[in-house]
Design a protein around this motif. Sequence first.
Motif, mmCIF file in Angstrom:
data_model
loop_
_atom_site.group_PDB
_atom_site.id
_atom_site.type_symbol
_atom_site.label_atom_id
_atom_site.label_comp_id
_atom_site.label_asym_id
_atom_site.label_seq_id
_atom_site.Cartn_x
_atom_site.Cartn_y
_atom_site.Cartn_z
ATOM 1 N N LEU A 70 33.155 62.626 48.876
ATOM 2 C CA LEU A 70 34.484 62.567 49.481
ATOM 3 C C LEU A 70 34.470 62.380 50.992
ATOM 4 O O LEU A 70 35.488 61.997 51.575
ATOM 5 N N ILE A 71 33.346 62.670 51.663
ATOM 6 C CA ILE A 71 33.329 62.774 53.116
ATOM 7 C C ILE A 71 33.791 61.487 53.809
ATOM 8 O O ILE A 71 34.432 61.523 54.853
ATOM 9 N N ASN A 72 33.514 60.315 53.193
ATOM 10 C CA ASN A 72 33.918 59.063 53.821
ATOM 11 C C ASN A 72 35.403 58.760 53.662
ATOM 12 O O ASN A 72 35.895 57.779 54.217
ATOM 13 N N THR A 73 36.122 59.602 52.907
ATOM 14 C CA THR A 73 37.577 59.415 52.805
ATOM 15 C C THR A 73 38.300 60.118 53.950
ATOM 16 O O THR A 73 39.492 59.910 54.147
ATOM 17 N N TYR A 74 37.578 60.972 54.722
ATOM 18 C CA TYR A 74 38.177 61.640 55.861
ATOM 19 C C TYR A 74 38.139 60.721 57.076
ATOM 20 O O TYR A 74 37.184 59.979 57.283
ATOM 21 N N ALA A 75 39.167 60.799 57.906
ATOM 22 C CA ALA A 75 39.240 59.948 59.105
ATOM 23 C C ALA A 75 38.495 60.613 60.257
ATOM 24 O O ALA A 75 39.082 61.004 61.265
ATOM 25 N N LEU A 76 37.179 60.727 60.129
ATOM 26 C CA LEU A 76 36.382 61.385 61.161
ATOM 27 C C LEU A 76 35.963 60.396 62.239
ATOM 28 O O LEU A 76 35.586 59.258 61.950
ATOM 29 N N THR A 77 36.000 60.826 63.495
ATOM 30 C CA THR A 77 35.439 60.027 64.573
ATOM 31 C C THR A 77 33.917 60.094 64.477
ATOM 32 O O THR A 77 33.355 60.921 63.752
ATOM 33 N N ASP A 78 33.221 59.229 65.238
ATOM 34 C CA ASP A 78 31.755 59.258 65.236
ATOM 35 C C ASP A 78 31.245 60.625 65.675
ATOM 36 O O ASP A 78 30.282 61.157 65.120
ATOM 37 N N GLU A 79 31.888 61.211 66.689
ATOM 38 C CA GLU A 79 31.464 62.512 67.195
ATOM 39 C C GLU A 79 31.625 63.591 66.123
ATOM 40 O O GLU A 79 30.734 64.412 65.915
ATOM 41 N N GLN A 80 32.751 63.594 65.419
ATOM 42 C CA GLN A 80 32.974 64.565 64.355
ATOM 43 C C GLN A 80 31.999 64.360 63.205
ATOM 44 O O GLN A 80 31.489 65.318 62.625
ATOM 45 N N ALA A 81 31.729 63.095 62.875
ATOM 46 C CA ALA A 81 30.796 62.796 61.785
ATOM 47 C C ALA A 81 29.395 63.288 62.109
ATOM 48 O O ALA A 81 28.683 63.816 61.238
ATOM 49 N N LEU A 82 28.970 63.137 63.361
ATOM 50 C CA LEU A 82 27.636 63.602 63.752
ATOM 51 C C LEU A 82 27.509 65.114 63.613
ATOM 52 O O LEU A 82 26.437 65.624 63.278
ATOM 53 N N ALA A 83 28.605 65.834 63.841
ATOM 54 C CA ALA A 83 28.571 67.292 63.752
ATOM 55 C C ALA A 83 28.303 67.767 62.326
ATOM 56 O O ALA A 83 27.806 68.875 62.117
ATOM 57 N N VAL A 84 28.631 66.930 61.329
ATOM 58 C CA VAL A 84 28.435 67.315 59.920
ATOM 59 C C VAL A 84 27.654 66.212 59.189
ATOM 60 O O VAL A 84 27.890 65.948 58.019
ATOM 61 N N LYS A 85 26.718 65.573 59.871
ATOM 62 C CA LYS A 85 26.067 64.397 59.291
ATOM 63 C C LYS A 85 25.310 64.705 58.007
ATOM 64 O O LYS A 85 25.134 63.823 57.150
ATOM 65 N N ASP A 86 24.853 65.965 57.836
ATOM 66 C CA ASP A 86 24.107 66.310 56.628
ATOM 67 C C ASP A 86 24.988 66.283 55.381
ATOM 68 O O ASP A 86 24.472 66.348 54.259
#
Length: 250
Positions: free
Chosen positions: A119-135
Motif C-alpha cells: 500500500l505504501i506507494n498509494t500514499y502521497a509521500l514526498t521524497d523526504e518522507q519516503a526516505l524516513a520510512v524507506k524500509d
Amino acid sequence: MNIYTTQDERQLSADYGKYLTQAIDGLEDKQRVLCKIVHLPLSESIGDWKEIGEDEAQAIRAAKAAAAGSIAELSRQVTQLSEQTTAAAQAAEQAQQAADEAKQAGQQNAAQATLTAMLINTYALTDEQALAVKDLFPTWDDCVKKGKELPEGYKLTDGGKLYKVLQAHTPQADWKPADTPALYALVSASATEEHAGTKDDPIPYEQMMLIEKDKYYTQDGVLYVGLLDAPNGYPNDLKDLPTLAQAVQE
C-alpha cells in the motif's frame, strides 16, 4: 466501497471520508490496518475487507496507541493529526506508525509489514518522507517476481537504497536500478534533507542521482556545477559526465 476489476487484480477504494480495514472476526482493533486503497489478487475474497467511517477509524487508532502503552502519545498524535493540513503529512504519520508497530509486534506485524509494502506507494509521500520510512517500500526483487508494470513515480528499494521509477515499465531480472538510469533515479537523503545545492552548501553526489542545472555538487573533494537538468541519473562519477556537470575552478 468502490470495486474496480482488471485482468490481474481487484482494486478496492473507500468513499470520501471513509477507510478500509479487515473484516475478520476476532481480530482486535489494535491489529487492524487503516487504508484508502487495497489491491487484491483475483484469488482473494473482497469479503475480507470492509468500509468504515471516521468514528470507527478513530477507535482503531486509539486501540493501537493504547496497546503501545502510551495514552500521552495518543493525545499527542490526535493533536498533531488535527493540526496537519495535507494528506501527505497524514500519510507520513500513518506510515511511521506502521513502522513502529512492526518493531513491537514480532511475527504478527510481519504480515502487516507485507501489506504495508503493498500500500505504501498509494500514499502521497514526498521524497523526504519516503526516505524516513524507506524500509516499508517493496524491494526490486519482489517486483521482478510479481512481473507487474511499475508506474512512473513508483518507489522501491534495492541494495539498501531507495529508487523511483522514471518511466512506466515491467521490471526485468537484468534491469537492476543502479544499472538502468533511463528507468530509475536514486532518491537521495543528501539532496532532499541536508543541502541547498548552493556553492556554499553543495550536495554530496552519488551515482544515479538526478543532476539539476545550476545546482552545486561535491565529489572526491571537487566542486561541480550542473550544466543542465539531466533526464535521469547515471551510474557514473561526475568527472565522467562532462556534458552534465563541470568542475568549478576556485
